[in-house]
Write a protein that holds these residues in place. Structure first.
Motif, mmCIF file in Angstrom:
data_model
loop_
_atom_site.group_PDB
_atom_site.id
_atom_site.type_symbol
_atom_site.label_atom_id
_atom_site.label_comp_id
_atom_site.label_asym_id
_atom_site.label_seq_id
_atom_site.Cartn_x
_atom_site.Cartn_y
_atom_site.Cartn_z
ATOM 1 N N GLN A 1 0.835 -1.200 0.000
ATOM 2 C CA GLN A 1 0.000 0.000 0.000
ATOM 3 C C GLN A 1 0.870 1.250 0.000
ATOM 4 N N SER A 2 1.917 1.242 0.834
ATOM 5 C CA SER A 2 2.886 2.347 0.813
ATOM 6 C C SER A 2 3.917 2.037 -0.266
ATOM 7 N N TYR A 3 4.333 3.048 -0.980
ATOM 8 C CA TYR A 3 5.223 2.824 -2.128
ATOM 9 C C TYR A 3 6.604 2.342 -1.690
ATOM 10 N N ALA A 4 7.041 2.789 -0.475
ATOM 11 C CA ALA A 4 8.316 2.357 0.098
ATOM 12 C C ALA A 4 9.477 2.598 -0.866
ATOM 13 N N LEU A 5 9.499 3.779 -1.484
ATOM 14 C CA LEU A 5 10.598 4.135 -2.388
ATOM 15 C C LEU A 5 11.703 4.848 -1.610
ATOM 16 N N TYR A 6 12.918 4.670 -2.061
ATOM 17 C CA TYR A 6 14.037 5.391 -1.463
ATOM 18 C C TYR A 6 14.017 6.838 -1.969
ATOM 19 N N PRO A 7 13.809 7.814 -1.090
ATOM 20 C CA PRO A 7 13.664 9.200 -1.564
ATOM 21 C C PRO A 7 14.931 9.789 -2.171
ATOM 22 N N HIS A 8 16.097 9.239 -1.788
ATOM 23 C CA HIS A 8 17.367 9.781 -2.263
ATOM 24 C C HIS A 8 17.857 9.086 -3.534
ATOM 25 N N LYS A 9 17.083 8.143 -4.056
ATOM 26 C CA LYS A 9 17.462 7.428 -5.269
ATOM 27 C C LYS A 9 16.525 7.804 -6.408
ATOM 28 N N PRO B 1 10.368 8.346 -19.489
ATOM 29 C CA PRO B 1 10.774 9.757 -19.353
ATOM 30 C C PRO B 1 11.130 10.161 -17.925
ATOM 31 N N TYR B 2 10.820 9.288 -16.932
ATOM 32 C CA TYR B 2 10.982 9.684 -15.539
ATOM 33 C C TYR B 2 12.118 8.953 -14.836
ATOM 34 N N LEU B 3 12.915 8.195 -15.572
ATOM 35 C CA LEU B 3 13.949 7.374 -14.940
ATOM 36 C C LEU B 3 14.967 8.194 -14.152
ATOM 37 N N GLY B 4 15.195 9.434 -14.551
ATOM 38 C CA GLY B 4 16.169 10.270 -13.857
ATOM 39 C C GLY B 4 15.576 11.094 -12.726
ATOM 40 N N ARG B 5 14.273 11.011 -12.517
ATOM 41 C CA ARG B 5 13.626 11.803 -11.468
ATOM 42 C C ARG B 5 13.714 11.102 -10.109
ATOM 43 N N TYR B 6 13.491 11.917 -9.055
ATOM 44 C CA TYR B 6 13.405 11.388 -7.700
ATOM 45 C C TYR B 6 11.928 11.262 -7.318
ATOM 46 N N PRO B 7 11.599 10.391 -6.363
ATOM 47 C CA PRO B 7 10.187 10.177 -6.006
ATOM 48 C C PRO B 7 9.422 11.450 -5.679
ATOM 49 N N ARG B 8 10.081 12.428 -5.071
ATOM 50 C CA ARG B 8 9.382 13.665 -4.699
ATOM 51 C C ARG B 8 8.860 14.422 -5.917
ATOM 52 N N ALA B 9 9.403 14.136 -7.093
ATOM 53 C CA ALA B 9 8.990 14.829 -8.321
ATOM 54 C C ALA B 9 7.955 14.025 -9.099
ATOM 55 N N LEU B 10 7.373 12.986 -8.474
ATOM 56 C CA LEU B 10 6.408 12.133 -9.160
ATOM 57 C C LEU B 10 5.033 12.262 -8.518
ATOM 58 N N SER B 11 4.001 12.001 -9.294
ATOM 59 C CA SER B 11 2.638 11.930 -8.760
ATOM 60 C C SER B 11 2.440 10.595 -8.041
ATOM 61 N N GLY B 12 1.311 10.482 -7.336
ATOM 62 C CA GLY B 12 1.027 9.239 -6.631
ATOM 63 C C GLY B 12 0.955 8.051 -7.566
ATOM 64 N N GLY B 13 0.312 8.233 -8.716
ATOM 65 C CA GLY B 13 0.209 7.145 -9.677
ATOM 66 C C GLY B 13 1.555 6.747 -10.244
ATOM 67 N N GLN B 14 2.420 7.726 -10.488
ATOM 68 C CA GLN B 14 3.750 7.425 -11.008
ATOM 69 C C GLN B 14 4.591 6.696 -9.962
ATOM 70 N N ARG B 15 4.454 7.077 -8.698
ATOM 71 C CA ARG B 15 5.177 6.374 -7.635
ATOM 72 C C ARG B 15 4.722 4.921 -7.535
ATOM 73 N N GLN B 16 3.407 4.711 -7.702
ATOM 74 C CA GLN B 16 2.919 3.342 -7.646
ATOM 75 C C GLN B 16 3.453 2.526 -8.816
#
Length: 356
Positions: free
Chosen positions: A82-90, A125-140
């Protein structure tokens, strides 16, 4: 890909048993949804399959292996939470490839797997972005991509859409289903939302109180619920259930009294007069009529293509769904007829479906 077999699995916390001998067989490549109310045991069962919870007794097989005592990293599964559990610094690319990096896979192979998964999920197109720059759907999608790159035998989803808004949930339901059709990987998906279950599953497992109530295709469960619990849980708005009594039965016809109204219903015979039953009618199978169930309008909810109307009926209420735009207002008194091709009878004592 692999079959998953859950055989007489039980789970206890101390003296409290929360899973009561569950049997579920999932075929290779099947999309199975575990659904039920909060506390029914669906997430606990998923976590036992994943190896995140120990089972008290029974067996779990993934493919040909009995995995009861294998740790999660040896079960060849991938889980999306349910939580994306992404590394924010990666970056997105680093998040998706991190598990492969831990396995010391070749960098070129990691890059290819990540690129392939990103192409499938529209993340290139988003491979170089960090999670903070993504929408909820993109993070999922990134969380899903992290699972895809591992090329597991089984995908496990634990309420992955709960944090998304309504519109995005609908979009992601479609994307997950399309992803499964493309990859054909065995998938077990947990949700409390029966609309998600109906729209996504090849097979639904309805759980209640740590027991399996019914297993079947979405339309099997909708059209032929095994008991009154499944009947009321599957479908939105929920099926109307009325307490009633058999007045007369015979010649392929039964008379049922409901709230002082006697209804003639076809397809049943040899039911004992005086037997207490529950009559089930889905909201779309009620219509305005000259005679029938007397009801008073309480709430009118226009949705656009349909009108949902909540009626007072006796001491309780019922819901009808009309495709026609009836001019109804609070306080209006009407009669509701039942589509006699679509109704259900359940025993009042055990809740089980009464077959014609």
């Amino acid at each position: 890909m692999a079959e998953v077999a859950v055989k007489q699995v039980r789970k206890s916390y101390g003296d409290t048993e929360v899973i009561h001998g569950i049997d579920v067989d999932i075929t290779d490549g099947e999309f199975v949804v575990l659904v039920g109310p909060s506390g029914c045991g669906k997430s606990t069962l998923l976590r036992m399959i994943a190896g995140l919870e120990e089972i008290t007794s029974g067996d779990i097989h993934i493919g040909e292996r009995r995995v009861n005592h294998l740790p999660p990293n040896q079960r060849d599964i991938a889980m999306v939470f349910q939580s994306y559990a992404l590394y924010p610094h990666k970056t997105v690319e680093a998040n998706m490839g991190f598990s492969l990096k831990l396995k010391k896979m070749d960098k070129a192979a990691i890059k290819k797997r990540v690129a392939d998964a990103a192409e499938i999920l529209g993340l290139t197109p988003y491979l170089g972005r960090y999670p903070r720059a993504l929408s909820g759907g993109q993070r999922q999608r990134v969380a899903m991509g992290r699972a895809i790159v591992r090329d597991p035998q089984v995908f496990l989803f634990d309420e992955p859409l709960s944090n998304l808004d309504a519109k995005l949930r609908v979009q992601m339901r479609t994307e997950i289903r399309e992803l499964h059709q493309r990859l054909q990987t065995t998938t077990i998906y947990v949700t409390h939302d029966q609309i998600e279950a109906m729209t996504m599953a090849d097979k639904i497992v309805v759980l209640n109180g740590g027991n399996v109530e019914q297993i079947g295709s979405p339309l099997d469960l909708y059209d032929r619920p095994k008991n009154s619990f499944v009947a009321s849980f599957i479908g939105s708005p929920a099926m109307n259930l009325f307490d009633g009594k058999i007045e007369k039965s015979g010649a392929d016809n039964v008379q049922v009294s409901v709230g002082g109204t006697v209804l003639n219903l076809p397809g049943f015979n040899d039911l004992e007069p005086g037997r207490a039953v529950r009559l089930g009618v889905r909201p779309e199978h009620l219509q305005l009529a000259e005679t029938g169930l007397p009801a008073t309008v309480r709430v009118v909810e226009p949705t656009g293509p349909e009108i949902h109307v909540v009626f007072q009926f006796g001491a309780g209420e019922l819901t009808a769904v009309f495709r026609e735009r009836h001019a109804l207002s609070t306080g209006d008194q009407v009669h509701l007829g039942i589509d006699t091709n679509h109704f259900h009878l359940f025993g009042a004592d055990d809740g089980l479906r009464i077959e014609p």
